[in-house]
Design a protein around this motif. Structure first.
Motif, short mmCIF file in Angstrom:
data_model
loop_
_atom_site.label_atom_id
_atom_site.label_comp_id
_atom_site.label_asym_id
_atom_site.label_seq_id
_atom_site.Cartn_x
_atom_site.Cartn_y
_atom_site.Cartn_z
N TRP A 42 26.29 36.08 30.16
CA TRP A 42 26.52 35.45 28.86
C TRP A 42 25.77 34.14 28.78
O TRP A 42 25.60 33.44 29.78
N ARG A 43 25.32 33.82 27.58
CA ARG A 43 24.69 32.54 27.31
C ARG A 43 25.04 32.14 25.89
O ARG A 43 24.86 32.93 24.96
N ASP A 44 25.55 30.93 25.76
CA ASP A 44 25.98 30.44 24.46
C ASP A 44 26.94 31.42 23.78
O ASP A 44 26.85 31.70 22.60
N ASN A 45 27.86 31.96 24.58
CA ASN A 45 28.89 32.89 24.10
C ASN A 45 28.32 34.18 23.50
O ASN A 45 28.95 34.82 22.67
N VAL A 46 27.12 34.54 23.93
CA VAL A 46 26.48 35.79 23.50
C VAL A 46 26.17 36.60 24.75
O VAL A 46 25.58 36.08 25.70
N CYS A 47 26.54 37.86 24.75
CA CYS A 47 26.27 38.72 25.90
C CYS A 47 24.78 39.05 25.94
O CYS A 47 24.23 39.60 24.98
N ALA A 48 24.14 38.72 27.06
CA ALA A 48 22.70 38.96 27.21
C ALA A 48 22.41 40.26 27.95
O ALA A 48 21.29 40.77 27.90
N GLY A 49 23.41 40.81 28.65
CA GLY A 49 23.19 42.05 29.37
C GLY A 49 24.42 42.44 30.16
O GLY A 49 25.24 41.60 30.51
N THR A 50 24.54 43.74 30.42
CA THR A 50 25.68 44.23 31.21
C THR A 50 25.20 45.20 32.28
O THR A 50 24.12 45.77 32.18
N PHE A 51 26.05 45.33 33.29
CA PHE A 51 25.82 46.31 34.35
C PHE A 51 27.16 46.95 34.67
O PHE A 51 28.14 46.25 34.91
N ARG A 52 27.20 48.27 34.65
CA ARG A 52 28.43 49.00 34.94
C ARG A 52 28.36 49.51 36.37
O ARG A 52 27.47 50.26 36.72
N LEU A 53 29.33 49.10 37.16
CA LEU A 53 29.42 49.49 38.56
C LEU A 53 30.63 50.40 38.71
O LEU A 53 31.74 50.01 38.35
N SER A 54 30.41 51.60 39.21
CA SER A 54 31.54 52.51 39.37
C SER A 54 32.48 52.00 40.45
O SER A 54 32.06 51.32 41.39
N ALA A 55 33.74 52.32 40.30
CA ALA A 55 34.77 51.83 41.22
C ALA A 55 34.45 52.20 42.66
O ALA A 55 34.71 51.40 43.58
N ASP A 56 33.87 53.36 42.89
CA ASP A 56 33.58 53.76 44.27
C ASP A 56 32.41 52.98 44.88
O ASP A 56 32.19 53.04 46.09
#
Length: 88
Positions: free
Chosen positions: A40-54
């Protein structure tokens, strides 16, 4: 108007020391068995990564190894300084 989303109950926000409202949000999503890392930057999401629980244990092990190595290196530096102070 877009409604702000609240963080899930199991999450955390880590502030970037560089400032400028940079942060890493880590949220656990039990229903989908995912951990989502978002930048996040300036309360804006710039990117995400989804990591599986395993895959989470592998990430934790990597972070732990890095932390152990950092502590070992710091301990060695302190011991060198102490030895040189005692000798001098």
């Amino acid at each position: 108007m877009v409604q702000p989303r609240t963080l899930p109950r199991t999450g955390a926000v880590f502030l970037d020391p560089r400032g400028e409202d940079r942060s890493l949000r880590v949220t656990w999503h039990q229903d989908s068995q995912l951990v989502v890392l978002s930048l996040w930057r300036d309360n804006v999401c710039a990117g995400t990564f989804r990591l599986s629980a395993d895959e989470v244990p592998d990430l934790i092990a990597l972070l732990r190894r890095g932390l152990d190595e950092a502590y070992d290196a710091a301990r060695e530096r302190v011991e060198r300084v102490e030895r040189s102070t005692e000798a001098g």
